[in-house]
Design a protein around this motif. Structure first.
Motif, mmCIF file in Angstrom:
data_model
loop_
_atom_site.group_PDB
_atom_site.id
_atom_site.type_symbol
_atom_site.label_atom_id
_atom_site.label_comp_id
_atom_site.label_asym_id
_atom_site.label_seq_id
_atom_site.Cartn_x
_atom_site.Cartn_y
_atom_site.Cartn_z
ATOM 1 N N LEU A 92 0.810 -1.211 0.000
ATOM 2 C CA LEU A 92 0.000 0.000 0.000
ATOM 3 C C LEU A 92 0.849 1.270 0.000
ATOM 4 O O LEU A 92 0.372 2.344 -0.385
ATOM 5 N N VAL A 93 2.111 1.141 0.395
ATOM 6 C CA VAL A 93 2.975 2.305 0.405
ATOM 7 C C VAL A 93 3.240 2.817 -1.010
ATOM 8 O O VAL A 93 3.634 3.967 -1.214
ATOM 9 N N ASP A 94 3.002 1.950 -1.991
ATOM 10 C CA ASP A 94 3.221 2.347 -3.383
ATOM 11 C C ASP A 94 2.054 3.151 -3.949
ATOM 12 O O ASP A 94 2.141 3.675 -5.056
ATOM 13 N N VAL A 95 0.936 3.212 -3.228
ATOM 14 C CA VAL A 95 -0.233 3.948 -3.702
ATOM 15 C C VAL A 95 0.003 5.448 -3.506
ATOM 16 O O VAL A 95 0.335 5.904 -2.395
ATOM 17 N N VAL A 96 -0.165 6.210 -4.559
ATOM 18 C CA VAL A 96 0.019 7.656 -4.511
ATOM 19 C C VAL A 96 -1.334 8.316 -4.254
ATOM 20 O O VAL A 96 -2.285 8.121 -5.022
ATOM 21 N N GLY A 97 -1.412 9.095 -3.190
ATOM 22 C CA GLY A 97 -2.680 9.736 -2.857
ATOM 23 C C GLY A 97 -3.655 8.746 -2.248
ATOM 24 O O GLY A 97 -3.273 7.720 -1.682
ATOM 25 N N GLN A 98 -4.944 9.047 -2.349
ATOM 26 C CA GLN A 98 -6.006 8.166 -1.841
ATOM 27 C C GLN A 98 -5.781 7.813 -0.360
ATOM 28 O O GLN A 98 -5.934 6.673 0.067
ATOM 29 N N ASP A 99 -5.410 8.799 0.431
ATOM 30 C CA ASP A 99 -5.068 8.532 1.833
ATOM 31 C C ASP A 99 -6.226 7.908 2.602
ATOM 32 O O ASP A 99 -6.033 6.979 3.397
ATOM 33 N N GLU A 100 -7.435 8.442 2.397
ATOM 34 C CA GLU A 100 -8.580 7.899 3.131
ATOM 35 C C GLU A 100 -8.887 6.472 2.707
ATOM 36 O O GLU A 100 -9.261 5.634 3.535
ATOM 37 N N ALA A 101 -8.724 6.198 1.409
ATOM 38 C CA ALA A 101 -8.976 4.826 0.938
ATOM 39 C C ALA A 101 -7.949 3.866 1.510
ATOM 40 O O ALA A 101 -8.288 2.746 1.932
ATOM 41 N N VAL A 102 -6.701 4.266 1.572
ATOM 42 C CA VAL A 102 -5.650 3.410 2.138
ATOM 43 C C VAL A 102 -5.916 3.157 3.618
ATOM 44 O O VAL A 102 -5.777 2.026 4.100
ATOM 45 N N GLU A 103 -6.298 4.213 4.341
ATOM 46 C CA GLU A 103 -6.592 4.044 5.773
ATOM 47 C C GLU A 103 -7.755 3.070 5.964
ATOM 48 O O GLU A 103 -7.739 2.223 6.872
ATOM 49 N N ALA A 104 -8.789 3.185 5.108
ATOM 50 C CA ALA A 104 -9.940 2.277 5.211
ATOM 51 C C ALA A 104 -9.520 0.831 4.964
ATOM 52 O O ALA A 104 -9.987 -0.095 5.637
ATOM 53 N N LEU A 105 -8.639 0.617 4.000
ATOM 54 C CA LEU A 105 -8.145 -0.731 3.719
ATOM 55 C C LEU A 105 -7.390 -1.302 4.916
ATOM 56 O O LEU A 105 -7.548 -2.471 5.280
#
Length: 228
Positions: A195-208
């Motif tokens: 998930l560290v490779d995901v750029v942006g989408q902070d709320e979506a990453v936190e939800a995951l």
């Protein structure tokens, strides 16, 4: 004139259609013609068959040889018809059992040395043969395991054209030949994702992360940027 008949299978997607292969000899200008809506690869089968038959210590007629693939309106593609074409062509010389080849479906490509090479689509082709009521199918050695997944039909694994001809009554001396094997795909190495490779989408990453930590279900829908 003498006509010999056997069978092969044409594939349309994953659907198999039985194709009758007729070989006929006539007193016309010597030649080898394949008719019945073949594609480019199938049209080139005449040369492969000619060399394979010679190297298998069999003979083709020196008269006009016409091979018809019926039904003629059905498009046919690929090299999987080689074996059936060769067997029907050789059978016009009377050296094979006509009844045996007429009861058998032949699937396989021929090398110039007479060995039988694997082809794609053997599983649906054998399934179509079994569904049509055939009791025996001959396939390349490398495709035997796939073909035997279909119940209710006898599968014979062929290494060479000469071997197939002997099964149909040809008087040849058996020769040990190394079979052609199927290409083995390199081992698949699973891709490492983080998930560290995901750029942006902070709320979506936190939800995951929260869902994974708590073992919760999660549904994400909509265009990028939508909150989960």
């Amino acid at each position: 004139m003498k006509t010999a008949r056997t069978w092969a299978v044409a594939l349309t997607g994953v659907d198999g259609h039985l194709v009758e292969i007729e070989a006929d000899v006539s007193n016309q200008t010597p030649g080898f013609k394949i008719v019945g809506l073949p594609d480019k690869a199938l049209g080139e089968a005449a040369q492969r068959v000619h060399n394979a038959v010679t190297n298998a210590h069999l003979e083709l007629t020196r008269r006009r040889l016409t091979v018809n693939l019926s039904p003629a309106s059905l498009p046919k593609h690929g090299s999987g018809f080689d074996l059936g074409i060769a067997i029907s062509a050789v059978a016009t010389g009377g050296v094979l059992n006509a009844g045996s080849i007429a009861r058998t479906v032949h699937i396989g490509e021929l090398g110039l040395d007479g060995r039988v090479r694997p082809v794609p689509g053997v599983l649906p082709a054998v399934f179509a043969a079994a569904r049509a009521g055939f009791e025996q199918v001959i396939v390349p050695h490398a495709n035997a395991a796939e073909a035997r997944l279909v119940p209710g039909i006898r599968v014979r694994a062929a290494t060479t054209l000469a071997e197939v001809a002997m099964w149909h009554g040809a008087d040849l001396a058996p020769v040990e030949v190394e079979p052609v094997t199927a290409a083995v795909a390199p081992p698949h190495e699973p891709e490492s994702l983080d998930l560290v490779d995901v750029v942006g989408q902070d709320e979506a990453v936190e939800a995951l992360i929260v869902a994974a930590a708590g073992g919760h279900h999660l549904l994400m829908s909509g265009p990028p940027g939508v909150r989960p």
